[in-house]
Design a protein around this motif. Structure first.
Motif, mmCIF file in Angstrom:
data_model
loop_
_atom_site.group_PDB
_atom_site.id
_atom_site.type_symbol
_atom_site.label_atom_id
_atom_site.label_comp_id
_atom_site.label_asym_id
_atom_site.label_seq_id
_atom_site.Cartn_x
_atom_site.Cartn_y
_atom_site.Cartn_z
ATOM 1 N N ALA A 146 52.453 48.524 41.524
ATOM 2 C CA ALA A 146 52.839 47.797 40.310
ATOM 3 C C ALA A 146 52.255 48.430 39.047
ATOM 4 O O ALA A 146 52.379 47.873 37.965
ATOM 5 N N SER A 147 51.637 49.604 39.185
ATOM 6 C CA SER A 147 50.947 50.200 38.033
ATOM 7 C C SER A 147 51.918 50.845 37.048
ATOM 8 O O SER A 147 51.614 50.978 35.868
ATOM 9 N N GLY A 148 53.069 51.267 37.557
ATOM 10 C CA GLY A 148 53.988 52.017 36.700
ATOM 11 C C GLY A 148 53.679 53.507 36.718
ATOM 12 O O GLY A 148 54.377 54.296 36.094
ATOM 13 N N LEU A 149 52.637 53.908 37.447
ATOM 14 C CA LEU A 149 52.302 55.336 37.573
ATOM 15 C C LEU A 149 53.002 55.879 38.821
ATOM 16 O O LEU A 149 53.397 55.102 39.702
ATOM 17 N N PRO A 150 53.130 57.216 38.908
ATOM 18 C CA PRO A 150 53.808 57.762 40.093
ATOM 19 C C PRO A 150 53.125 57.289 41.379
ATOM 20 O O PRO A 150 51.907 57.225 41.444
ATOM 21 N N SER A 151 53.934 56.924 42.373
ATOM 22 C CA SER A 151 53.327 56.407 43.612
ATOM 23 C C SER A 151 53.677 57.264 44.827
ATOM 24 O O SER A 151 53.251 56.964 45.936
ATOM 25 N N GLU A 152 54.461 58.329 44.601
ATOM 26 C CA GLU A 152 54.841 59.153 45.755
ATOM 27 C C GLU A 152 53.637 59.931 46.288
ATOM 28 O O GLU A 152 53.446 60.061 47.480
ATOM 29 N N HIS A 153 52.828 60.439 45.366
ATOM 30 C CA HIS A 153 51.594 61.124 45.761
ATOM 31 C C HIS A 153 50.430 60.399 45.104
ATOM 32 O O HIS A 153 50.468 60.133 43.902
ATOM 33 N N PHE A 154 49.438 60.083 45.897
ATOM 34 C CA PHE A 154 48.260 59.426 45.302
ATOM 35 C C PHE A 154 47.031 59.810 46.095
ATOM 36 O O PHE A 154 47.109 60.316 47.221
ATOM 37 N N SER A 155 45.883 59.577 45.466
ATOM 38 C CA SER A 155 44.635 59.957 46.088
ATOM 39 C C SER A 155 43.640 58.812 45.856
ATOM 40 O O SER A 155 43.477 58.353 44.720
ATOM 41 N N PHE A 156 43.003 58.340 46.927
ATOM 42 C CA PHE A 156 42.101 57.188 46.828
ATOM 43 C C PHE A 156 40.666 57.678 46.981
ATOM 44 O O PHE A 156 40.357 58.426 47.907
ATOM 45 N N HIS A 157 39.781 57.233 46.077
ATOM 46 C CA HIS A 157 38.423 57.771 46.064
ATOM 47 C C HIS A 157 37.351 56.711 46.304
ATOM 48 O O HIS A 157 36.177 56.954 46.016
ATOM 49 N N GLY A 158 37.711 55.532 46.760
ATOM 50 C CA GLY A 158 36.719 54.477 46.997
ATOM 51 C C GLY A 158 36.065 54.034 45.697
ATOM 52 O O GLY A 158 36.667 54.107 44.629
ATOM 53 N N PHE A 159 34.788 53.608 45.781
ATOM 54 C CA PHE A 159 34.072 53.156 44.579
ATOM 55 C C PHE A 159 33.516 54.355 43.808
ATOM 56 O O PHE A 159 33.039 55.319 44.424
ATOM 57 N N LEU A 160 33.525 54.255 42.478
ATOM 58 C CA LEU A 160 32.794 55.240 41.671
ATOM 59 C C LEU A 160 31.303 54.975 41.871
ATOM 60 O O LEU A 160 30.906 53.819 42.039
ATOM 61 N N PRO A 161 30.454 56.012 41.827
ATOM 62 C CA PRO A 161 29.012 55.770 41.973
ATOM 63 C C PRO A 161 28.488 54.817 40.898
ATOM 64 O O PRO A 161 29.004 54.792 39.779
ATOM 65 N N ALA A 162 27.436 54.060 41.253
ATOM 66 C CA ALA A 162 26.893 53.059 40.326
ATOM 67 C C ALA A 162 26.064 53.708 39.212
ATOM 68 O O ALA A 162 26.059 53.232 38.075
#
Ligand code: SAM
Length: 315
Positions: A146-162
């Motif tokens: 639902a972001s409106g950004l391309p969804s065909e290719h994506f990369s998930f990085h978990g949480f950003l460091p604190a």
């Protein structure tokens, strides 16, 4: 055979629906997705599996008790979290070896996605035990579609460091990896860190980086903030408080910068770095200029002249 592949698929799918709901649950490990806010997002299959297994291994038994209570499920639970993951996994594998059926759930969403689940899945597979995914809600994918950004290719990085230093390095690595405009990058963030994280995004990517902040997905106050990093940061700063769970998405590729604020080698110009520090870290113009002069190893007056030239060009 006169059937088309489509017919075969739908026939076998309908057979599966009518038979799998009636059959006793096969022995094995079930990784069961649970809602990320809206209880209607539990699936019929998840409910059946949670009712039928011998035990449910939960990230937090008290949290899962609320879900089970809501659906009238009385299956015994056992804790399975980051701190006892290894010891508990061996214990659960023994039960599975003996023909048991165990479900793993996290507090919300998919087990194994920024949550415990992957270790026991790997151990079960190594022990020759069947592992069944029971699909359902997931924050990263819900935000992406639902972001409106391309969804065909994506990369998930978990949480950003604190911690700030580690977070900046992580963002710099991310920026270096963001070469494809068609790949969207996704991270999880917490409400008490999001403003600092966005300030770092402005510094590392520049104020023009396109982002989406997806907040409180599937809940009453679900919200998508879409815009440049500096716009979203300004919006959050203007609020009395920032609450709720959130996913941050970055549009891929060079950060939407114009040729004007990049050097030929694609590095941010001095003007852009100064602007990023003023917006991201709320530094005064003078402090931002001093910082940039220092990191570039140039004199303050040289930095000031370059900054003045860029401001004249903009007018
Ligand atoms: N396993 C989960 C999943 O499949 O999405 C993620 C668990 S992780 C420990 C929790 C993080 O997921 C939150 O800090 C937030 O970044 C994101 N999250 C979970 N529920 C969310 C929601 N309803 N809206 C936005 N983000 C959510």
């Amino acid at each position: 055979m006169s059937e088309t592949a489509g017919q075969q698929v739908s026939e076998s799918a309908s057979q599966q629906v009518s038979t799998s709901a009636d059959k006793p649950l096969a022995p094995g490990l079930y990784l069961v997705a649970t809602p990320i806010g809206n209880l209607e997002d539990i699936t019929l299959r998840a409910l059946r599996v949670l009712r039928s297994v011998d035990r449910i291994a939960c990230e937090d038994t008290r949290q899962t008790a609320k879900l089970l209570g809501h659906f009238g499920i009385r299956t015994p639970t056992v804790s399975y979290h980051l701190h006892n993951e290894n010891a508990r996994a061996s214990e659960l594998i023994e039960t599975l070896r003996a023909g048991g059926r165990i479900a793993v759930v996290s507090d919300a969403g998919m087990p194994g996605i920024a949550d415990p689940g992957a270790t026991i899945a790997a151990e079960a597979i190594a022990a020759g035990i069947d592992v069944f995914p029971i699909p359902g809600a997931n924050a990263a994918l819900s935000a992406l579609i639902a972001s409106g950004l391309p969804s065909e290719h994506f990369s998930f990085h978990g949480f950003l460091p604190a911690k700030e230093g580690q977070r900046r390095s992580a963002l710099e690595t991310l920026r270096a990896a963001m070469t494809e405009a068609t790949t969207t990058h996704i991270v999880y963030e917490t409400p008490h860190r999001v403003i600092d994280a966005l300030a770092d995004v402005v510094v590392v990517f520049g104020p023009e980086q396109r982002i989406v902040l997806a907040r409180e997905l599937t809940k009453l106050h679900e919200e998508f903030l879409r815009g440049t990093a500096s716009e979203v940061l300004a919006e959050l700063r203007s609020r009395p408080s920032v609450r709720g769970e959130m996913v941050l998405l970055f549009a891929g590729g060079p950060t939407g910068e114009t040729a004007d604020n990049q050097t030929p080698a694609g590095q941010p110009t001095l003007a852009k770095e100064v602007a990023a520090l003023m917006i991201g870290e709320k530094l005064s113009e003078m402090d931002a200029l001093k910082r940039v002069a220092k990191t570039r190893g140039i004199g303050k007056s040289e930095a000031y002249r370059e900054w003045q030239r860029s401001q004249t060009r903009r007018r």
